[in-house]
Structure formats: structure tokens, C-alpha cells
Design a protein around this motif. Structure first.
Motif, PDB file in Angstrom:
ATOM      1  N   ARG A 162       0.841  -1.201   0.000  1.00  0.00           N
ATOM      2  CA  ARG A 162       0.000   0.000   0.000  1.00  0.00           C
ATOM      3  C   ARG A 162       0.874   1.249   0.000  1.00  0.00           C
ATOM      4  O   ARG A 162       0.641   2.195  -0.729  1.00  0.00           O
ATOM      5  CB  ARG A 162      -0.889  -0.025   1.245  1.00  0.00           C
ATOM      6  N   ARG A 163       1.913   1.201   0.820  1.00  0.00           N
ATOM      7  CA  ARG A 163       2.665   2.405   1.115  1.00  0.00           C
ATOM      8  C   ARG A 163       3.777   2.689   0.106  1.00  0.00           C
ATOM      9  O   ARG A 163       4.023   3.820  -0.269  1.00  0.00           O
ATOM     10  CB  ARG A 163       3.271   2.204   2.505  1.00  0.00           C
ATOM     11  N   TRP A 164       4.448   1.641  -0.303  1.00  0.00           N
ATOM     12  CA  TRP A 164       5.641   1.812  -1.151  1.00  0.00           C
ATOM     13  C   TRP A 164       5.719   0.659  -2.139  1.00  0.00           C
ATOM     14  O   TRP A 164       6.610  -0.181  -2.057  1.00  0.00           O
ATOM     15  CB  TRP A 164       6.883   1.881  -0.259  1.00  0.00           C
ATOM     16  N   PRO A 165       4.777   0.605  -3.060  1.00  0.00           N
ATOM     17  CA  PRO A 165       4.685  -0.571  -3.936  1.00  0.00           C
ATOM     18  C   PRO A 165       5.773  -0.635  -4.984  1.00  0.00           C
ATOM     19  O   PRO A 165       5.763  -1.526  -5.827  1.00  0.00           O
ATOM     20  CB  PRO A 165       3.303  -0.416  -4.573  1.00  0.00           C
ATOM     21  N   VAL A 166       6.705   0.305  -4.970  1.00  0.00           N
ATOM     22  CA  VAL A 166       7.760   0.273  -5.978  1.00  0.00           C
ATOM     23  C   VAL A 166       8.961  -0.552  -5.508  1.00  0.00           C
ATOM     24  O   VAL A 166       9.906  -0.756  -6.255  1.00  0.00           O
ATOM     25  CB  VAL A 166       8.218   1.694  -6.337  1.00  0.00           C
ATOM     26  N   ALA A 167       8.917  -1.007  -4.273  1.00  0.00           N
ATOM     27  CA  ALA A 167      10.042  -1.792  -3.762  1.00  0.00           C
ATOM     28  C   ALA A 167       9.789  -3.289  -3.939  1.00  0.00           C
ATOM     29  O   ALA A 167       8.652  -3.730  -4.032  1.00  0.00           O
ATOM     30  CB  ALA A 167      10.261  -1.491  -2.288  1.00  0.00           C
ATOM     31  N   THR A 168      10.891  -4.012  -4.011  1.00  0.00           N
ATOM     32  CA  THR A 168      10.797  -5.468  -3.995  1.00  0.00           C
ATOM     33  C   THR A 168      11.127  -5.944  -2.584  1.00  0.00           C
ATOM     34  O   THR A 168      12.101  -5.493  -1.993  1.00  0.00           O
ATOM     35  CB  THR A 168      11.804  -6.075  -4.986  1.00  0.00           C
ATOM     36  N   ILE A 169      10.294  -6.810  -2.069  1.00  0.00           N
ATOM     37  CA  ILE A 169      10.549  -7.355  -0.742  1.00  0.00           C
ATOM     38  C   ILE A 169      11.218  -8.718  -0.925  1.00  0.00           C
ATOM     39  O   ILE A 169      10.701  -9.580  -1.624  1.00  0.00           O
ATOM     40  CB  ILE A 169       9.237  -7.520   0.037  1.00  0.00           C
ATOM     41  N   VAL A 170      12.396  -8.821  -0.329  1.00  0.00           N
ATOM     42  CA  VAL A 170      13.129 -10.089  -0.431  1.00  0.00           C
ATOM     43  C   VAL A 170      12.967 -10.817   0.905  1.00  0.00           C
ATOM     44  O   VAL A 170      13.501 -10.401   1.931  1.00  0.00           O
ATOM     45  CB  VAL A 170      14.610  -9.844  -0.756  1.00  0.00           C
ATOM     46  N   PHE A 171      12.190 -11.862   0.835  1.00  0.00           N
ATOM     47  CA  PHE A 171      11.820 -12.600   2.029  1.00  0.00           C
ATOM     48  C   PHE A 171      12.917 -13.618   2.348  1.00  0.00           C
ATOM     49  O   PHE A 171      13.340 -14.379   1.479  1.00  0.00           O
ATOM     50  CB  PHE A 171      10.478 -13.285   1.740  1.00  0.00           C
ATOM     51  N   ILE A 172      13.393 -13.579   3.591  1.00  0.00           N
ATOM     52  CA  ILE A 172      14.427 -14.528   4.012  1.00  0.00           C
ATOM     53  C   ILE A 172      13.870 -15.291   5.209  1.00  0.00           C
ATOM     54  O   ILE A 172      13.965 -14.823   6.350  1.00  0.00           O
ATOM     55  CB  ILE A 172      15.732 -13.800   4.384  1.00  0.00           C
ATOM     56  N   GLU A 184       3.711  -3.123  -9.511  1.00  0.00           N
ATOM     57  CA  GLU A 184       3.305  -3.605  -8.193  1.00  0.00           C
ATOM     58  C   GLU A 184       4.503  -4.148  -7.441  1.00  0.00           C
ATOM     59  O   GLU A 184       5.476  -4.616  -8.028  1.00  0.00           O
ATOM     60  CB  GLU A 184       2.299  -4.746  -8.378  1.00  0.00           C
ATOM     61  N   ALA A 185       4.437  -4.072  -6.125  1.00  0.00           N
ATOM     62  CA  ALA A 185       5.516  -4.594  -5.298  1.00  0.00           C
ATOM     63  C   ALA A 185       5.801  -6.048  -5.657  1.00  0.00           C
ATOM     64  O   ALA A 185       4.890  -6.859  -5.776  1.00  0.00           O
ATOM     65  CB  ALA A 185       5.123  -4.505  -3.840  1.00  0.00           C
ATOM     66  N   LEU A 186       7.083  -6.322  -5.857  1.00  0.00           N
ATOM     67  CA  LEU A 186       7.464  -7.690  -6.147  1.00  0.00           C
ATOM     68  C   LEU A 186       7.862  -8.367  -4.847  1.00  0.00           C
ATOM     69  O   LEU A 186       8.364  -7.723  -3.932  1.00  0.00           O
ATOM     70  CB  LEU A 186       8.641  -7.722  -7.114  1.00  0.00           C
ATOM     71  N   LEU A 187       7.630  -9.635  -4.797  1.00  0.00           N
ATOM     72  CA  LEU A 187       8.010 -10.396  -3.619  1.00  0.00           C
ATOM     73  C   LEU A 187       8.942 -11.507  -4.074  1.00  0.00           C
ATOM     74  O   LEU A 187       8.650 -12.222  -5.027  1.00  0.00           O
ATOM     75  CB  LEU A 187       6.754 -10.966  -2.960  1.00  0.00           C
ATOM     76  N   GLU A 188      10.085 -11.580  -3.423  1.00  0.00           N
ATOM     77  CA  GLU A 188      11.040 -12.624  -3.766  1.00  0.00           C
ATOM     78  C   GLU A 188      11.450 -13.349  -2.498  1.00  0.00           C
ATOM     79  O   GLU A 188      11.317 -12.816  -1.402  1.00  0.00           O
ATOM     80  CB  GLU A 188      12.288 -11.999  -4.425  1.00  0.00           C
ATOM     81  N   GLU A 189      11.952 -14.543  -2.706  1.00  0.00           N
ATOM     82  CA  GLU A 189      12.494 -15.245  -1.555  1.00  0.00           C
ATOM     83  C   GLU A 189      13.957 -15.550  -1.820  1.00  0.00           C
ATOM     84  O   GLU A 189      14.346 -15.909  -2.920  1.00  0.00           O
ATOM     85  CB  GLU A 189      11.726 -16.556  -1.318  1.00  0.00           C
ATOM     86  N   LEU A 190      14.748 -15.325  -0.781  1.00  0.00           N
ATOM     87  CA  LEU A 190      16.183 -15.589  -0.887  1.00  0.00           C
ATOM     88  C   LEU A 190      16.428 -17.034  -0.482  1.00  0.00           C
ATOM     89  O   LEU A 190      16.063 -17.443   0.622  1.00  0.00           O
ATOM     90  CB  LEU A 190      16.933 -14.624   0.032  1.00  0.00           C
TER      91      LEU A 190
END
Lengths: 409, 84
Positions: A170-180, B58-64
Motif C-alpha cells: 500500500r505504502r511503497w509498492p515500488v520496492a521489492t521485498i526479499v523474504f528470508i 506492483e511490489a514484487l516479492l522474492e524469496e532468498l
């Protein structure tokens, strides 16, 4: 049970083998209602973590001690990492280890002996790390204002990932979230968290990383007070946000992190700007750009208009006409002056001429007078200058004649 | 004067900062008229650059994850699917 013990077959001379003795001891221990499941208070010493994952230590108080084993499966469930000197309550049972002739306390679970002890351990480590300077403000790095890739270390199963992703979308949809994904609970989480942190640093393209975990008991969160983890966090090459538990929960990780977020959701708010705010900023900037240019050019146009309305530009011929008139005027004045002068001159000329005429001898001759010259052409104006025999010339109006003076009689 | 970088090649942060400077400069009205148009055009380019980021996907979601060789790689996750 009673029967079984009585069933023990003795050798003829009533002597047991060692194995039989051990077996008997084991049976007695197992059968004892206290020793088979008991909680014991004591202090840990001689702690050894075997490479197998089992923990070996001695529990003691002022008067006695007993060897303890904590098998790997139970060690992994610990909420804290035990240390020598920790006062704990161990729950388990007593076993006789026949091969070594040893009595051991097999620990199933271990907890700090009350919150006081937990707090003490926490304070001890906190003080030590503070003295080392790991909490210094000068170590804190600024978060990137517009992160492109945000690392998120948290449990794959908890709600944290969902909350953080929802807020960031919602807030910053231009970022990629890298889930660890990492374990986030209990002693076992420590190496996993350290591994996740090292990955976050090693991948090299993250702008910032969040370690997040939902709320829990102090012991649930104890892994975030682990010395090794905290040191790994201090070494993290990218800015780190600690977001563990609720607002009131403080862990040592919070103190070494570059920023402590009160909750994981708060971390999601702190890590990135609000895109709508930025779009507003941009909109304002565009308006100001437009206004500045429009204002400037309006001003310029106004100045241009004012300049245009000046008579020299609206009636360019006026000036030429005026000049021409002035030239004409001058020309007239020059001419008039010249005429006046000629007139004056010619009048005086006329006067002179009249004077001249008045003096002209011819006019006297006209009136009947005559002029006499001597033989040399000189005017004879007196009778006294005349002698006899002198030849004179008489001039009349209409001609001349020579005469000879005769002597007087 | 430095050669002006293509606005689209600037980082979002750089573009936003320069945009603020351009706006301030334009509003100070010390700008010669000929430069006004150039500056305004630059400002628009910078604003466009920022919009490019803000209107990004749209926000991308990745997993490391680590490969069996121990190499770290990121793989995209379809978040909505996982959400169900």
C-alpha cells in the motif's frame, strides 16, 4: 513392580553381576515416583555443547551437584541459550548410565529460575555490549530514504510477513521485498537467524533489512538477546531494523540495530516513504514549475506590452515628421534671413549709387557747365594758372574742343 | 558547467533533489529569461523521472534461497497464491 524386583534371580551364592546391579539401580530409579519426573533448581556449570547438538552440564547448589544431559531434540526447544552461572529450573528424570557407572539427570526442559534471573542475564550482556560500544549512536546508519530492495527476515509461518508485505504494498509498492525465512523462536532460532542475516548481507543488493517477529513471552523472544546473534547483527553490512515483539518489548537486538521499530508493522511504515505523499510532493513541484514559468513569462509579456505601447513604437512616423518639420522650419529661416540681408545690402547700394550720381561731373556738364583740362589732362580750375599760348581742352556735355589762349589786349 | 545527465538515468533520490533545486531556482526569479524555458524543461524531465519510479510496477516479492551449491539466489514468490 514389587514383583518384578523380587523376580530378580540371585546366583547361588547371593552375589549380583555389575550388569545386574546396574539394571537393578535403573529399575529402582524408574520406579521412584519422584525421580522419574522432577523439577530441580540449581546453577549451571561446566556447560558443554556437543557437536551432536546435545548439551552436557552440571547442576549444582551449595551442597551438591549432579551431571545433566539435555538431548538435542529438547535442546532445540529451549527459549534461551543456557550459560554457566545461570540459575535454572530443570525438569526431567534421573537415569543410571550403566556403561559409565554414572547417575545423570536427563533434562527435558529448562527455564530460567524466575524473571529476575532472566533479567539479570539480559542486563549483564547489555552492559557488556554497551561497554564495547556496540550501541553507540555513531554506529547507527541512516536508512535509505527510497529503498528499492527490502530484506525481511522472519518466520515463514507467522503473520509478520503478511503484515509487512500488506503495508509495503500500500505504502511503497515500488520496492521489492526479499523474504528470508528463518526460525524466530527459541534457542534454536539463533543459528538460523545468524544464517539469514549473513545471507542478507551476502546477496549484496539489499538496501535495508528488517528482522521481524510478532509478540510473545520474554522467553519466546530470548533468541533476540543472544550474544552471537547480536554480534552478527552489529556486523550486518546493510542498515538493519529490529522489529521484535510488541512496543513494550525490548531485546538487545533493538540496541544494536540501526533502528528499532516498536512492531513489525511499524517497521514497514518506517522503512519506506508513503508513495501518496511523494506523489503529492511531485504534483506540487510540477505546479510550482508551471507557476514559476507562467509567472515569469507573464511578467515578461507585460513588460513587453508596456514597451510596445510606447508612442515611438506605436507611431514610428511621428518622430520623422517632427524632424522633417523642424528641418523645413530651419530651411525657411535660413532663406528668410538671406533675403533680408540681400534687401538691406541692395538698399544701401542704391543709396551709394545716388550719391555717386550726385557727384557725377557729367551731370554738371548736362546743366551747361564745361570742364577744362590742360595739355596734360589736369583740370584747370583757376584763371590764374592759364598763360597765353597755352593749349587747353574744353569738355561739354556733348563733346570737346581744343582752344588756344590768346594774350590779353 | 557540468554536462547535464539524462534525467531518466538518475536515481529517484537524485532526481527528486535536483527537482527541488530547479523549482527553488525558478521561483527565485533571478533566472534569465532564456534559461527559464531550459530550466522548466529540465524540471519536467526530472518530475517525469520521479513519476517513472512512483508509477512503477506492483511490489514484487522474492524469496532468498541457497542453491545446493551454496549460491544465494532470489526467486519470485506469487504472494497472492501463497495467501490463499
Amino acid at each position: 513392580m514389587e514383583n518384578e524386583i523380587e523376580d530378580l534371580t540371585l546366583e547361588s551364592d547371593g552375589v549380583l553381576s555389575i550388569g545386574e546391579l546396574a539394571w537393578q539401580i535403573g529399575r529402582v530409579l524408574e520406579a521412584d515416583p519422584i525421580l522419574c519426573d522432577v523439577a530441580v533448581r540449581g546453577e549451571i556449570s561446566n556447560l558443554k555443547a556437543a557437536s551432536s547438538g546435545h548439551l552436557y552440564f552440571t547442576l549444582k547448589d551449595g551442597n551438591a551437584q549432579i551431571r545433566c544431559c539435555l538431548w538435542k531434540t529438547n535442546a532445540l526447544r529451549l527459549n534461551f541459550r543456557p550459560n554457566d552461572g545461570d540459575r535454572v529450573v530443570a525438569t526431567g528424570h534421573v537415569e543410571f548410565y550403566a556403561q559409565r557407572g554414572d547417575l545423570s539427570f536427563i533434562v527435558d526442559s529448562l527455564r530460567f529460575d524466575g524473571q529476575g534471573a532472566l533479567f539479570e542475564a539480559f542486563e549483564r550482556l547489555k552492559l557488556q555490549l554497551a561497554e564495547e560500544g556496540l550501541f553507540d549512536e555513531s554506529r547507527k546508519r541512516a536508512l535509505p530514504p527510497f529503498p528499492k530492495r527490502i530484506g525481511l527476515i522472519t518466520s515463514a509461518s507467522g503473520a509478520v510477513a503478511h503484515d509487512v508485505v500488506t503495508i509495503l504494498r500500500r505504502r511503497w509498492p515500488v520496492a521489492t521485498i526479499v523474504f528470508i525465512p528463518s526460525a524466530v523462536q527459541g534457542f534454536a532460532a539463533v543459528p538460523d537467524l545468524i544464517r539469514a542475516l549473513s545471507w542478507a548481507g551476502a546477496i549484496g543488493d539489499l538496501d535495508v533489512v528488517i528482522i521481524g517477529r510478532g509478540g510473545g513471552s520474554a522467553e519466546d523472544l530470548w533468541c533476540f538477546n543472544d550474544e552471537d546473534l547480536v554480534r552478527a547483527a552489529a556486523d550486518c553490512p546493510i542498515p538493519l531494523i529490529s522489529a521484535v515483539g510488541h512496543e513494550t518489548d525490548y531485546t538487545i537486538l533493538d540496541f544494536v540495530a540501526d533502528l528499532r521499530a516498536p512492531t513489525p508493522s511499524a517497521a514497514a511504515e518506517l522503512v519506506a516513504p508513503d508513495i501518496y505523499e511523494l506523489q503529492g510532493v511531485l504534483y506540487q513541484a510540477r505546479r510550482r514549475l508551471y507557476n514559476a514559468v507562467a509567472g515569469e513569462s507573464r511578467l515578461a509579456r507585460q513588460r513587453l506590452e508596456v514597451a510596445r505601447r510606447r508612442r515611438v513604437l506605436t507611431h514610428p512616423h511621428e518622430r520623422v515628421t517632427a524632424l522633417r518639420t523642424r528641418v523645413g522650419d530651419l530651411r525657411t529661416r535660413v532663406r528668410d534671413a538671406a533675403r533680408r540681408r540681400v534687401k538691406i545690402e541692395s538698399q544701401s547700394l542704391r543709396g551709394l549709387r545716388a550719391q555717386l550720381r550726385a557727384l557725377d561731373p557729367q551731370r554738371t556738364l548736362e546743366r551747361g557747365f564745361a570742364v577744362i583740362h590742360d595739355e596734360f589732362g589736369a583740370l584747370v580750375t583757376s584763371a590764374a594758372s592759364v598763360r597765353a599760348g597755352q593749349k587747353l581742352k574744353i569738355l561739354w556735355r556733348d563733346g570737346a574742343a581744343s582752344v588756344l589762349i590768346v594774350p590779353d589786349e | 558547467m557540468n554536462e547535464i545527465e539524462n534525467a531518466q538515468e538518475l536515481s529517484f533520490e537524485e532526481a527528486l533533489r535536483e527537482l527541488e533545486i530547479v523549482v527553488e531556482a525558478l521561483e527565485s526569479s533571478n533566472v534569465p529569461l532564456e534559461q527559464l524555458v531550459t530550466l522548466a524543461r529540465r524540471g519536467r524531465e526530472l518530475a517525469d523521472r520521479c513519476d517513472t519510479t512512483l508509477s512503477g510496477a506492483e511490489a514484487l516479492l522474492e524469496e532468498l534461497i541457497a542453491t545446493p551449491d551454496g549460491e544465494l539466489v532470489t526467486v519470485p514468490i506469487d504472494y497472492d497464491e501463497e495467501d490463499e
